[in-house]
Design a protein around this motif. Structure first.
Motif, PDB file in Angstrom:
ATOM      1  N   GLY A 285       3.064 -20.966  20.703  1.00 50.95           N
ATOM      2  CA  GLY A 285       3.886 -21.992  21.388  1.00 50.95           C
ATOM      3  C   GLY A 285       2.974 -22.977  22.029  1.00 50.95           C
ATOM      4  N   ARG A 286       3.242 -24.109  22.006  1.00 48.87           N
ATOM      5  CA  ARG A 286       2.425 -25.110  22.473  1.00 48.87           C
ATOM      6  C   ARG A 286       3.053 -26.027  23.585  1.00 48.87           C
ATOM      7  NH1 ARG A 286      -2.014 -28.665  21.169  1.00 48.87           N
ATOM      8  NH2 ARG A 286      -2.255 -27.580  18.984  1.00 48.87           N
ATOM      9  N   ASP A 287       2.556 -25.496  24.966  1.00 47.10           N
ATOM     10  CA  ASP A 287       3.264 -26.102  25.935  1.00 47.10           C
ATOM     11  C   ASP A 287       4.656 -25.382  26.114  1.00 47.10           C
ATOM     12  OD1 ASP A 287       0.882 -27.254  26.958  1.00 47.10           O
ATOM     13  OD2 ASP A 287       1.456 -29.228  25.729  1.00 47.10           O
ATOM     14  N   SER A 288       5.005 -24.444  25.390  1.00 51.47           N
ATOM     15  CA  SER A 288       6.616 -24.111  25.607  1.00 51.47           C
ATOM     16  C   SER A 288       6.468 -22.391  25.210  1.00 51.47           C
ATOM     17  CB  SER A 288       7.206 -24.656  24.159  1.00 51.47           C
ATOM     18  OG  SER A 288       6.492 -24.545  22.851  1.00 51.47           O
ATOM     19  N   TYR A 289       5.493 -21.879  25.345  1.00 50.95           N
ATOM     20  CA  TYR A 289       5.753 -20.341  24.988  1.00 50.95           C
ATOM     21  C   TYR A 289       6.754 -19.927  26.034  1.00 50.95           C
ATOM     22  CZ  TYR A 289       4.545 -15.556  24.416  1.00 50.95           C
ATOM     23  OH  TYR A 289       4.506 -14.137  24.249  1.00 50.95           O
ATOM     24  N   ASP A 290       7.606 -18.849  25.365  1.00 50.72           N
ATOM     25  CA  ASP A 290       8.752 -18.195  26.176  1.00 50.72           C
ATOM     26  C   ASP A 290       8.386 -16.614  25.938  1.00 50.72           C
ATOM     27  OD1 ASP A 290      11.117 -16.946  26.714  1.00 50.72           O
ATOM     28  OD2 ASP A 290      11.989 -18.998  26.954  1.00 50.72           O
ATOM     29  N   GLN A 291       8.059 -15.911  26.885  1.00 50.53           N
ATOM     30  CA  GLN A 291       7.933 -14.356  26.182  1.00 50.53           C
ATOM     31  C   GLN A 291       9.067 -13.787  25.839  1.00 50.53           C
ATOM     32  OE1 GLN A 291       5.303 -11.599  28.748  1.00 50.53           O
ATOM     33  NE2 GLN A 291       7.339 -10.716  28.983  1.00 50.53           N
ATOM     34  N   ASP A 292      10.336 -13.839  26.458  1.00 48.60           N
ATOM     35  CA  ASP A 292      11.572 -13.317  25.843  1.00 48.60           C
ATOM     36  C   ASP A 292      11.942 -13.921  24.856  1.00 48.60           C
ATOM     37  OD1 ASP A 292      11.598 -11.838  28.361  1.00 48.60           O
ATOM     38  OD2 ASP A 292      13.034 -13.540  29.347  1.00 48.60           O
ATOM     39  N   LEU A 293      11.649 -14.937  24.142  1.00 48.23           N
ATOM     40  CA  LEU A 293      12.192 -15.674  23.129  1.00 48.23           C
ATOM     41  C   LEU A 293      11.185 -15.081  21.748  1.00 48.23           C
ATOM     42  CD1 LEU A 293      13.540 -17.610  21.374  1.00 48.23           C
ATOM     43  CD2 LEU A 293      12.211 -19.544  22.028  1.00 48.23           C
ATOM     44  N   ALA A 294       9.836 -14.690  22.327  1.00 48.95           N
ATOM     45  CA  ALA A 294       8.964 -14.293  21.445  1.00 48.95           C
ATOM     46  C   ALA A 294       9.292 -12.976  21.203  1.00 48.95           C
ATOM     47  CB  ALA A 294       7.405 -14.352  21.874  1.00 48.95           C
ATOM     48  N   VAL A 295       9.390 -12.040  22.068  1.00 41.12           N
ATOM     49  CA  VAL A 295      10.128 -10.802  21.755  1.00 41.12           C
ATOM     50  C   VAL A 295      11.024 -10.923  20.813  1.00 41.12           C
ATOM     51  CG1 VAL A 295      11.005  -8.760  22.745  1.00 41.12           C
ATOM     52  CG2 VAL A 295       8.837  -9.966  23.815  1.00 41.12           C
ATOM     53  N   ALA A 296      12.356 -11.527  21.068  1.00 36.08           N
ATOM     54  CA  ALA A 296      13.421 -11.594  20.432  1.00 36.08           C
ATOM     55  C   ALA A 296      13.269 -12.025  19.075  1.00 36.08           C
ATOM     56  CB  ALA A 296      14.582 -12.424  20.845  1.00 36.08           C
ATOM     57  N   THR A 297      12.143 -13.000  18.723  1.00 34.65           N
ATOM     58  CA  THR A 297      12.022 -13.600  17.485  1.00 34.65           C
ATOM     59  C   THR A 297      11.193 -12.565  16.674  1.00 34.65           C
ATOM     60  OG1 THR A 297      12.076 -15.927  18.081  1.00 34.65           O
ATOM     61  CG2 THR A 297      10.748 -15.432  16.109  1.00 34.65           C
ATOM     62  N   LEU A 298      10.304 -11.924  17.414  1.00 35.90           N
ATOM     63  CA  LEU A 298       9.321 -10.984  16.439  1.00 35.90           C
ATOM     64  C   LEU A 298      10.072  -9.719  16.239  1.00 35.90           C
ATOM     65  CD1 LEU A 298       5.959 -11.520  18.212  1.00 35.90           C
ATOM     66  CD2 LEU A 298       6.746 -12.300  16.030  1.00 35.90           C
ATOM     67  N   SER A 299      10.972  -9.145  17.213  1.00 37.62           N
ATOM     68  CA  SER A 299      11.862  -8.194  16.808  1.00 37.62           C
ATOM     69  C   SER A 299      12.784  -8.333  15.615  1.00 37.62           C
ATOM     70  CB  SER A 299      12.429  -7.882  18.109  1.00 37.62           C
ATOM     71  OG  SER A 299      13.333  -6.707  17.835  1.00 37.62           O
ATOM     72  N   PHE A 300      13.429  -9.308  15.613  1.00 37.10           N
ATOM     73  CA  PHE A 300      14.303  -9.891  14.472  1.00 37.10           C
ATOM     74  C   PHE A 300      13.348 -10.200  13.197  1.00 37.10           C
ATOM     75  CE2 PHE A 300      16.720 -12.750  11.822  1.00 37.10           C
ATOM     76  CZ  PHE A 300      18.006 -12.383  12.098  1.00 37.10           C
ATOM     77  N   ALA A 301      12.244 -10.534  13.345  1.00 36.28           N
ATOM     78  CA  ALA A 301      11.555 -10.756  12.224  1.00 36.28           C
ATOM     79  C   ALA A 301      10.999  -9.468  11.438  1.00 36.28           C
ATOM     80  CB  ALA A 301      10.297 -11.414  12.257  1.00 36.28           C
TER      81      ALA A 301
ATOM     82  N   ARG B  11       7.425 -29.173   4.884  1.00 33.16           N
ATOM     83  CA  ARG B  11       8.477 -29.110   5.967  1.00 33.16           C
ATOM     84  C   ARG B  11       7.825 -28.260   7.088  1.00 33.16           C
ATOM     85  NH1 ARG B  11      12.279 -31.392   7.091  1.00 33.16           N
ATOM     86  NH2 ARG B  11      13.891 -29.728   8.139  1.00 33.16           N
ATOM     87  N   TYR B  12       6.948 -27.441   7.052  1.00 34.35           N
ATOM     88  CA  TYR B  12       5.874 -26.615   7.855  1.00 34.35           C
ATOM     89  C   TYR B  12       5.599 -27.745   8.931  1.00 34.35           C
ATOM     90  CZ  TYR B  12       2.316 -23.800   9.951  1.00 34.35           C
ATOM     91  OH  TYR B  12       1.388 -23.374  10.673  1.00 34.35           O
ATOM     92  N   ARG B  13       4.769 -28.613   8.202  1.00 36.69           N
ATOM     93  CA  ARG B  13       4.121 -29.600   9.206  1.00 36.69           C
ATOM     94  C   ARG B  13       5.105 -30.572   9.666  1.00 36.69           C
ATOM     95  NH1 ARG B  13      -0.411 -30.965   4.465  1.00 36.69           N
ATOM     96  NH2 ARG B  13      -1.634 -29.384   4.788  1.00 36.69           N
ATOM     97  N   MET B  14       6.101 -30.885   9.003  1.00 34.06           N
ATOM     98  CA  MET B  14       7.015 -31.670  10.012  1.00 34.06           C
ATOM     99  C   MET B  14       8.007 -30.936  11.012  1.00 34.06           C
ATOM    100  SD  MET B  14       9.314 -33.655   6.557  1.00 34.06           S
ATOM    101  CE  MET B  14      10.247 -34.372   7.555  1.00 34.06           C
ATOM    102  N   LEU B  15       8.240 -29.799  11.003  1.00 34.55           N
ATOM    103  CA  LEU B  15       8.922 -29.125  11.999  1.00 34.55           C
ATOM    104  C   LEU B  15       8.335 -28.878  13.304  1.00 34.55           C
ATOM    105  CD1 LEU B  15      10.799 -26.581   9.742  1.00 34.55           C
ATOM    106  CD2 LEU B  15      12.003 -28.514  10.833  1.00 34.55           C
ATOM    107  N   ARG B  16       6.780 -28.919  13.048  1.00 34.22           N
ATOM    108  CA  ARG B  16       6.012 -28.167  14.265  1.00 34.22           C
ATOM    109  C   ARG B  16       6.753 -27.109  14.977  1.00 34.22           C
ATOM    110  NH1 ARG B  16       4.611 -33.128  17.940  1.00 34.22           N
ATOM    111  NH2 ARG B  16       6.776 -33.427  18.044  1.00 34.22           N
ATOM    112  N   PRO B  17       7.021 -26.002  14.213  1.00 31.06           N
ATOM    113  CA  PRO B  17       7.717 -25.031  14.937  1.00 31.06           C
ATOM    114  C   PRO B  17       7.154 -24.093  16.207  1.00 31.06           C
ATOM    115  CG  PRO B  17       6.566 -24.200  12.718  1.00 31.06           C
ATOM    116  CD  PRO B  17       6.441 -25.640  12.853  1.00 31.06           C
ATOM    117  N   ASN B  18       5.877 -24.610  16.586  1.00 28.71           N
ATOM    118  CA  ASN B  18       5.131 -24.010  17.641  1.00 28.71           C
ATOM    119  C   ASN B  18       5.785 -24.515  18.968  1.00 28.71           C
ATOM    120  OD1 ASN B  18       3.782 -26.394  17.236  1.00 28.71           O
ATOM    121  ND2 ASN B  18       1.733 -25.054  17.685  1.00 28.71           N
TER     122      ASN B  18
END
Length: 249
Positions: free
Chosen positions: A50-66, A143-150
């Motif tokens: 996350g760039r200036d937007s890291y969210d620990q709860d969101l990170a846990v939920a995303t990685l758990s789902f992945a 698409r990866y570059r366009m989306l800036r998913p971080n």
């Protein structure tokens, strides 16, 4: 093959990620935070940042789902795979999907730890409307570059391919066929074609459906992927609403 656990726990500042076993977080520089989790078989690192937007709860939920759905994510596309049904923590942006990004696309660690790159898959919260599921490797990179998913608080950037010829501005697509662009550019081209006889705009959504818009004293729109649609007159504001809605389908 590197021992992924040993590598990650050796990152400077790496600490266990609360709420998820076999997962860690670290920050290599100010404003950028990483989180990573071992895959279910322990052979890969599933990672987000996350760039200036890291969210620990969101990170846990995303990685758990992945971790739970990794095989399904990449079954749909080996380069840029997705799995719907993701529910982010309450109060976060309304992500509905997790996207998996293959090493051939992200190329993480290729300079400092090249032996690790092929064992890292990125996983980010995303939106279903952003992917077709049929992206080639080159398209996945784009698409990866366009989306800036971080940017973990971002709004959707729907899948959109466009081709246009504007006889008034003399602008036209330079790519062969329809190329990726952003919805704001589609809106601009639809407005700018006014007064340009013979001007066209073709746009394609994630489902591969295509519409062609023409100017002939007014805007005409027709379905184009089947090439048997009937042009119909439409006002510019209705046309823009229609086009944007098709991108969210």
């Amino acid at each position: 093959m590197p021992d992924v656990r040993d590598v990650v726990t050796g990152f400077r500042g790496a600490a266990p990620l609360p709420g998820l076993p076999d997962a860690w977080s670290w920050s290599p520089m100010p404003r950028i935070d990483f989180a990573g989790a071992l895959s279910a078989d322990g052979k890969r690192l599933l990672q987000l940042s996350g760039r200036d937007s890291y969210d620990q709860d969101l990170a846990v939920a995303t990685l758990s789902f992945a971790r739970e759905h990794e095989e399904e994510i990449f079954a749909s596309n080996p380069y840029l795979g997705t799995r719907g049904g993701f529910a982010p923590p309450t109060g976060r942006h309304p992500f509905d999907t997790v996207v998996g990004i293959a090493p051939e696309v992200h190329r993480f660690y290729r300079v400092d730890r090249p032996e690790l790159t092929e064992h890292v898959r990125l996983a980010f919260p995303a939106y279903a409307c952003e992917f077709s599921g049929t992206e080639t490797l080159d398209e996945a990179v784009t698409r990866y570059r366009m989306l800036r998913p971080n940017h973990l608080a971002r709004e959707p950037l729907p899948f959109l391919k466009m081709r246009y010829i504007n006889t008034r501005t003399r602008g036209r697509s330079t790519n062969r066929g329809r190329g990726f662009t952003e919805p704001r550019r589609l809106v601009e081209e639809l407005r700018w074609m006014e007064g340009g006889p013979g001007s066209i705009v073709e746009f394609e959504n994630r489902h591969g459906h295509v519409w062609r818009v023409m100017w002939d004293g007014g805007w005409l729109v027709e379905e184009w992927d089947t090439q048997d649609g009937t042009p119909r007159e439409i006002g510019i504001e209705e046309l823009i609403d229609f086009a944007l809605a098709r991108l969210r389908d």
